[in-house]
Design a protein around this motif. Sequence first.
Motif, PDB file in Angstrom:
ATOM      1  N   MET C   1     -11.314   4.290 -26.226  1.00  0.00           N
ATOM      2  CA  MET C   1     -11.651   3.393 -25.106  1.00  0.00           C
ATOM      3  C   MET C   1     -12.741   2.393 -25.491  1.00  0.00           C
ATOM      4  O   MET C   1     -13.755   2.763 -26.062  1.00  0.00           O
ATOM      5  N   LYS C   2     -12.499   1.100 -25.154  1.00  0.00           N
ATOM      6  CA  LYS C   2     -13.409   0.038 -25.582  1.00  0.00           C
ATOM      7  C   LYS C   2     -13.770  -0.907 -24.435  1.00  0.00           C
ATOM      8  O   LYS C   2     -12.945  -1.184 -23.561  1.00  0.00           O
ATOM      9  N   ILE C   3     -15.000  -1.433 -24.473  1.00  0.00           N
ATOM     10  CA  ILE C   3     -15.408  -2.480 -23.540  1.00  0.00           C
ATOM     11  C   ILE C   3     -15.236  -3.805 -24.267  1.00  0.00           C
ATOM     12  O   ILE C   3     -15.903  -4.049 -25.278  1.00  0.00           O
ATOM     13  N   LYS C   4     -14.329  -4.651 -23.769  1.00  0.00           N
ATOM     14  CA  LYS C   4     -14.132  -5.955 -24.410  1.00  0.00           C
ATOM     15  C   LYS C   4     -14.778  -7.035 -23.548  1.00  0.00           C
ATOM     16  O   LYS C   4     -14.214  -7.415 -22.509  1.00  0.00           O
ATOM     17  N   PRO C   5     -15.933  -7.521 -23.953  1.00  0.00           N
ATOM     18  CA  PRO C   5     -16.647  -8.503 -23.128  1.00  0.00           C
ATOM     19  C   PRO C   5     -15.897  -9.827 -23.059  1.00  0.00           C
ATOM     20  O   PRO C   5     -15.245 -10.237 -24.020  1.00  0.00           O
ATOM     21  N   LEU C   6     -16.001 -10.491 -21.896  1.00  0.00           N
ATOM     22  CA  LEU C   6     -15.367 -11.791 -21.707  1.00  0.00           C
ATOM     23  C   LEU C   6     -16.317 -12.908 -22.109  1.00  0.00           C
ATOM     24  O   LEU C   6     -17.531 -12.770 -22.054  1.00  0.00           O
ATOM     25  N   ARG C   9     -20.096 -13.115 -23.682  1.00  0.00           N
ATOM     26  CA  ARG C   9     -20.858 -11.890 -23.458  1.00  0.00           C
ATOM     27  C   ARG C   9     -20.816 -10.984 -24.684  1.00  0.00           C
ATOM     28  O   ARG C   9     -19.898 -11.035 -25.502  1.00  0.00           O
ATOM     29  N   THR C  72     -26.263  -6.323 -17.646  1.00  0.00           N
ATOM     30  CA  THR C  72     -25.849  -5.277 -16.712  1.00  0.00           C
ATOM     31  C   THR C  72     -25.620  -3.992 -17.497  1.00  0.00           C
ATOM     32  O   THR C  72     -24.957  -4.009 -18.522  1.00  0.00           O
ATOM     33  N   GLU C  73     -26.181  -2.890 -16.985  1.00  0.00           N
ATOM     34  CA  GLU C  73     -25.996  -1.622 -17.684  1.00  0.00           C
ATOM     35  C   GLU C  73     -24.727  -0.926 -17.218  1.00  0.00           C
ATOM     36  O   GLU C  73     -24.382  -0.960 -16.042  1.00  0.00           O
ATOM     37  N   VAL C  74     -24.044  -0.271 -18.142  1.00  0.00           N
ATOM     38  CA  VAL C  74     -22.831   0.461 -17.802  1.00  0.00           C
ATOM     39  C   VAL C  74     -22.743   1.684 -18.706  1.00  0.00           C
ATOM     40  O   VAL C  74     -23.211   1.663 -19.847  1.00  0.00           O
ATOM     41  N   LYS C  75     -22.171   2.775 -18.159  1.00  0.00           N
ATOM     42  CA  LYS C  75     -22.087   4.019 -18.931  1.00  0.00           C
ATOM     43  C   LYS C  75     -20.614   4.285 -19.236  1.00  0.00           C
ATOM     44  O   LYS C  75     -19.778   4.268 -18.327  1.00  0.00           O
ATOM     45  N   LEU C  76     -20.268   4.515 -20.467  1.00  0.00           N
ATOM     46  CA  LEU C  76     -18.872   4.766 -20.848  1.00  0.00           C
ATOM     47  C   LEU C  76     -18.820   5.979 -21.752  1.00  0.00           C
ATOM     48  O   LEU C  76     -19.444   6.010 -22.813  1.00  0.00           O
ATOM     49  N   GLU C  77     -18.081   7.025 -21.303  1.00  0.00           N
ATOM     50  CA  GLU C  77     -17.965   8.268 -22.073  1.00  0.00           C
ATOM     51  C   GLU C  77     -19.322   8.794 -22.521  1.00  0.00           C
ATOM     52  O   GLU C  77     -19.532   9.116 -23.690  1.00  0.00           O
ATOM     53  N   ILE C  83     -24.331  -5.111 -21.051  1.00  0.00           N
ATOM     54  CA  ILE C  83     -23.491  -6.299 -21.272  1.00  0.00           C
ATOM     55  C   ILE C  83     -24.330  -7.510 -20.897  1.00  0.00           C
ATOM     56  O   ILE C  83     -24.814  -7.609 -19.767  1.00  0.00           O
TER      57      ILE C  83
END
Lengths: 94, 94, 94, 94, 94, 94, 94
Positions: C1-6, C9, C72-77, C83
């Motif tokens: 799983m990946k966060i792909k910034p737009l 960003r 912005t902070e975000v938590k993933l796994e 970001i």
Amino acid sequence: MKIKPLADRVVIKKLEAEEKTKSGIVLPGSAKEQPQMAEVVEVGPGGVVEGKEIKMEVKVGDKVIFSKYAGTEVKLEGQEYTILRQNDILAVVE
Amino acid sequence: MKIKPLADRVVIKKLEAEEKTKSGIVLPGSAKEQPQMAEVVEVGPGGVVEGKEIKMEVKVGDKVIFSKYAGTEVKLEGQEYTILRQNDILAVVE
Amino acid sequence: MKIKPLADRVVIKKLEAEEKTKSGIVLPGSAKEQPQMAEVVEVGPGGVVEGKEIKMEVKVGDKVIFSKYAGTEVKLEGQEYTILRQNDILAVVE
Amino acid sequence: MKIKPLADRVVIKKLEAEEKTKSGIVLPGSAKEQPQMAEVVEVGPGGVVEGKEIKMEVKVGDKVIFSKYAGTEVKLEGQEYTILRQNDILAVVE
Amino acid sequence: MKIKPLADRVVIKKLEAEEKTKSGIVLPGSAKEQPQMAEVVEVGPGGVVEGKEIKMEVKVGDKVIFSKYAGTEVKLEGQEYTILRQNDILAVVE
Amino acid sequence: MKIKPLADRVVIKKLEAEEKTKSGIVLPGSAKEQPQMAEVVEVGPGGVVEGKEIKMEVKVGDKVIFSKYAGTEVKLEGQEYTILRQNDILAVVE
Amino acid sequence: MKIKPLADRVVIKKLEAEEKTKSGIVLPGSAKEQPQMAEVVEVGPGGVVEGKEIKMEVKVGDKVIFSKYAGTEVKLEGQEYTILRQNDILAVVE
């Protein structure tokens, strides 16, 4: 030793009360503590500043009226100066 | 180890009181706690920043006067630096 | 799983105190609770953002210094990320 | 019945806690009441918006992270949606 | 008698609760006193507005969702209307 | 004696209550003390205003609805006028 | 001795009450302490100001209405003047 302003900045030296009286310029009451008349001491190169072409219109020796509160004060070898943008200079007095 | 500033940013090292006295530059009272004289340590590449072409005008070693409160302070290997935009540098002192 | 910034960003992962000490980078006192050093984890594609051409200058793995309060902070796994826009990254540390 | 967003707007449907847990994405504490993960439901046409060319980068079905407080909430046939600008979408999660 | 909006403005007539129920659209609680669904009654000509080319995308008869607090209310021959910029219209409902 | 507005400004004369009633236009309660219907008395030349090309769309004699609080009031030979930018005129009533 | 305004600035001299009465112009009550009628005394050269081409439309001798609070007051040889941008002049009275 010299202050060389960057971009569209100008170094000015505020005129003392006596100088202003001699030159016939008097500022209204509330401005007494905050003299707005100054002499231009150094002029930046102008050019493209923040994406806009700025041509320097004032020159060293000009007597100018400038916006209250504009600019940053700095002391160099015992003399106080103000560094501001040319856009904060309202008029030249001749 | 080096701090390489991005875009139109510049890394500066504030000058200590003695250095300023030696160089004959003194800042007015209120600025005493907040020295505004610094030496340029690193210069970003400039280029198109926020859609505007920015040309870097300062170079490493320049003594500069900068805007109070501008920039971000960072400590690297025991030395404090400030990272700011070139536009927050008001003048070069020669 | 990946966060792909737009757009312009960037996803960063803040560096822990030990990592920073190891790398010799220490931030001043007030910033202790708010570490400003991070590693770049993902980089957006750049391109025309809000009508301005933005070229991405940072790359995955870069150690960067970024603006306090930016992003912005975000938590993933179980891992926290921030970001932010590339423009909120001040410098790369090498 | 469909909500067709104008310009660079996007209609999203916030993801419920269980969906997020299933997908392994958890947001930090303070964001618990304000879930920032959503699925894209409709995408505006983009084009020239406020004088700037905007290309739509997200598509229907994308899982996205968006800015807290961004957009306007609306309820349609019992389902809540948020309408926001693409620029308020920070990243796509894959 | 007609209200002909200038530039990129649109005249809308808010939909009453019954109309919204009939059409299956319900807005969330807090918005109950402030209905955000309306029908477009008049559309301005668009064109160059504040130096930007604006193309009108909505047409008379469209059911639209608009930004809370946007626009100016006016009463004409007993009927209340709102005049707002097209940019304050978020989506068309079909 | 005439007021000739500069640039994209327009001189309007607010319509009295009776005139509005006669014309069938009534403004909602809160606006009663602040009538928003007026007749155009003079129209500026338009042209390039603050770097943007402005074409004047209203003409002398037009009945218009304008933004609350917009413009500057002035009294000339016993008659009150308001001087505002064309952009503060929302619509023409026909 | 003359004040020569820079860029798009204009020097005006406020008209005294008697002059205004003579010319048939009276300003509403609240403006009594703050006269808004003035005569143009000097006009800047215009040209490119902050990246926008400004053409000067007023000329020396024009009677003008200007924005309340606009500009900076200055006293020269016993006479008070106001220096403001042409954009703060609303209209010429003929």
